[in-house]
Design an enzyme around this catalytic site. Structure first.
Site, PDB file in Angstrom:
ATOM      1  N   HIS A  48       2.167  -2.358   4.822  1.00 14.61           N
ATOM      2  CA  HIS A  48       0.628  -1.433   3.786  1.00 14.61           C
ATOM      3  C   HIS A  48       0.393  -0.405   4.334  1.00 14.61           C
ATOM      4  O   HIS A  48       0.327  -0.442   5.700  1.00 14.61           O
ATOM      5  CB  HIS A  48      -0.327  -2.678   3.829  1.00 14.61           C
ATOM      6  CG  HIS A  48      -1.310  -1.813   3.415  1.00 14.61           C
ATOM      7  ND1 HIS A  48      -1.822  -1.596   1.911  1.00 14.61           N
ATOM      8  CD2 HIS A  48      -2.504  -1.120   3.847  1.00 14.61           C
ATOM      9  CE1 HIS A  48      -2.797  -1.107   1.828  1.00 14.61           C
ATOM     10  NE2 HIS A  48      -3.439  -0.499   2.291  1.00 14.61           N
ATOM     11  N   ASN A  88       0.858  11.281  -4.710  1.00 11.51           N
ATOM     12  CA  ASN A  88      -0.628  10.871  -4.716  1.00 11.51           C
ATOM     13  C   ASN A  88      -1.262  10.710  -3.242  1.00 11.51           C
ATOM     14  O   ASN A  88      -1.083   9.353  -3.473  1.00 11.51           O
ATOM     15  CB  ASN A  88      -1.163  10.050  -6.137  1.00 11.51           C
ATOM     16  CG  ASN A  88      -0.810  10.624  -7.677  1.00 11.51           C
ATOM     17  OD1 ASN A  88      -0.088  11.961  -7.531  1.00 11.51           O
ATOM     18  ND2 ASN A  88      -0.448  10.301  -8.852  1.00 11.51           N
ATOM     19  N   THR A  96      -5.081   5.991  -7.199  1.00  7.73           N
ATOM     20  CA  THR A  96      -5.845   5.148  -7.945  1.00  7.73           C
ATOM     21  C   THR A  96      -5.445   3.591  -7.055  1.00  7.73           C
ATOM     22  O   THR A  96      -6.394   2.374  -6.437  1.00  7.73           O
ATOM     23  CB  THR A  96      -5.755   4.294  -9.151  1.00  7.73           C
ATOM     24  OG1 THR A  96      -4.488   4.848  -9.410  1.00  7.73           O
ATOM     25  CG2 THR A  96      -6.471   6.009  -9.758  1.00  7.73           C
ATOM     26  N   HIS A 101       2.956   4.987  -2.790  1.00  6.53           N
ATOM     27  CA  HIS A 101       4.004   4.290  -3.497  1.00  6.53           C
ATOM     28  C   HIS A 101       4.719   5.585  -4.297  1.00  6.53           C
ATOM     29  O   HIS A 101       3.893   6.790  -4.207  1.00  6.53           O
ATOM     30  CB  HIS A 101       3.877   3.600  -4.889  1.00  6.53           C
ATOM     31  CG  HIS A 101       2.380   3.711  -5.284  1.00  6.53           C
ATOM     32  ND1 HIS A 101       0.568   4.087  -4.771  1.00  6.53           N
ATOM     33  CD2 HIS A 101       1.364   5.034  -6.285  1.00  6.53           C
ATOM     34  CE1 HIS A 101       0.018   4.566  -5.771  1.00  6.53           C
ATOM     35  NE2 HIS A 101       0.726   4.840  -6.539  1.00  6.53           N
TER      36      HIS A 101
HETATM   37  P1  AMP Z   1      -1.223   6.375  -8.542  1.00  6.56           P
HETATM   38  O1  AMP Z   1      -2.416   6.769  -9.157  1.00  6.56           O
HETATM   39  O2  AMP Z   1      -0.747   7.303  -7.723  1.00  6.56           O
HETATM   40  O3  AMP Z   1      -2.345   5.397  -7.518  1.00  6.56           O
HETATM   41  O4  AMP Z   1      -0.517   5.244  -9.116  1.00  6.56           O
HETATM   42  C1  AMP Z   1      -1.006   4.025  -9.125  1.00  6.56           C
HETATM   43  C2  AMP Z   1       0.468   3.078 -10.800  1.00  6.56           C
HETATM   44  O5  AMP Z   1      -0.150   1.366 -10.397  1.00  6.56           O
HETATM   45  C3  AMP Z   1      -0.810   3.564 -11.875  1.00  6.56           C
HETATM   46  O6  AMP Z   1       0.049   4.424 -12.292  1.00  6.56           O
HETATM   47  C4  AMP Z   1      -1.128   2.132 -12.084  1.00  6.56           C
HETATM   48  O7  AMP Z   1      -0.333   2.130 -13.724  1.00  6.56           O
HETATM   49  C5  AMP Z   1      -0.073   1.529 -11.303  1.00  6.56           C
HETATM   50  N1  AMP Z   1      -0.760   0.093 -11.906  1.00  6.56           N
HETATM   51  C6  AMP Z   1      -1.605  -0.060 -11.431  1.00  6.56           C
HETATM   52  N2  AMP Z   1      -2.074  -1.879 -11.403  1.00  6.56           N
HETATM   53  C7  AMP Z   1      -0.562  -1.897 -11.417  1.00  6.56           C
HETATM   54  C8  AMP Z   1      -0.056  -3.494 -11.741  1.00  6.56           C
HETATM   55  N3  AMP Z   1      -0.756  -4.703 -11.374  1.00  6.56           N
HETATM   56  N4  AMP Z   1       1.599  -3.434 -11.930  1.00  6.56           N
HETATM   57  C9  AMP Z   1       2.076  -2.586 -12.080  1.00  6.56           C
HETATM   58  N5  AMP Z   1       1.521  -0.901 -12.121  1.00  6.56           N
HETATM   59  C10 AMP Z   1       0.212  -1.165 -12.230  1.00  6.56           C
HETATM   60 ZN    ZN Z   2      -0.760  -2.808   0.263  1.00  9.61          ZN
END
Ligand code: AMP
Ligand code: ZN
Length: 112
Positions: A48, A88, A96, A101
């Site tokens: 993490h 991001n 978000t 990632h």
């Molecule tokens: P970020 O805006 O870079 O934090 O991207 C977070 C990404 O995680 C977004 O594109 C979401 O659609 C994706 N996301 C959130 N929850 C899940 C989940 N349970 N499984 C797969 N993708 C997810």
């Molecule tokens: Zn984590």
């Protein structure tokens, strides 16, 4: 190493389902639940880190490892003609999920 209240840590632990496309001891790659392109994968380290800015030089070895694995994983998942990687970092970028990632976007000609 993993955090109880983090959604991606829960995915890594198998507590939340995901569509996994690649997994090894250090990283997991799964399909984004709200794809922004024909192919939209998320690569996460099995450790993490909240933000890119939290990583130190040693941690960055893990990013290097992931970046070296991604071309093969992308090619196996329909990104044969190119793809885009996005990290991001923080609020202005719209982050978000606060578990570092790498977005892998492709499978079509991207609009920007
Ligand atoms: P970020 O805006 O870079 O934090 O991207 C977070 C990404 O995680 C977004 O594109 C979401 O659609 C994706 N996301 C959130 N929850 C899940 C989940 N349970 N499984 C797969 N993708 C997810
Ligand atoms: Zn984590």
């Amino acid at each position: 190493m993993l955090k109880d209240d983090c959604i991606f840590c829960k995915i890594i632990k198998g507590e939340i389902p995901s569509q996994k496309v690649y997994e090894d001891g250090k990283m997991l790659v799964f399909k984004d639940i709200e794809p922004k392109a024909k192919v939209h994968l998320l690569a996460v380290a099995k450790t993490h880190f909240k933000l890119l800015s939290e990583m130190n030089g040693g941690d960055a070895e893990l990013l290097k490892y992931m970046l070296c694995k991604i071309p093969g994983i992308a090619a196996e998942n329909g990104c044969n003609n190119g793809y885009r990687l996005i990290i991001n970092q923080g609020a202005d970028a719209g982050q978000t999920v606060f578990h570092l990632h790498i977005h892998i976007l492709g499978g079509e000609t991207l609009p920007w």
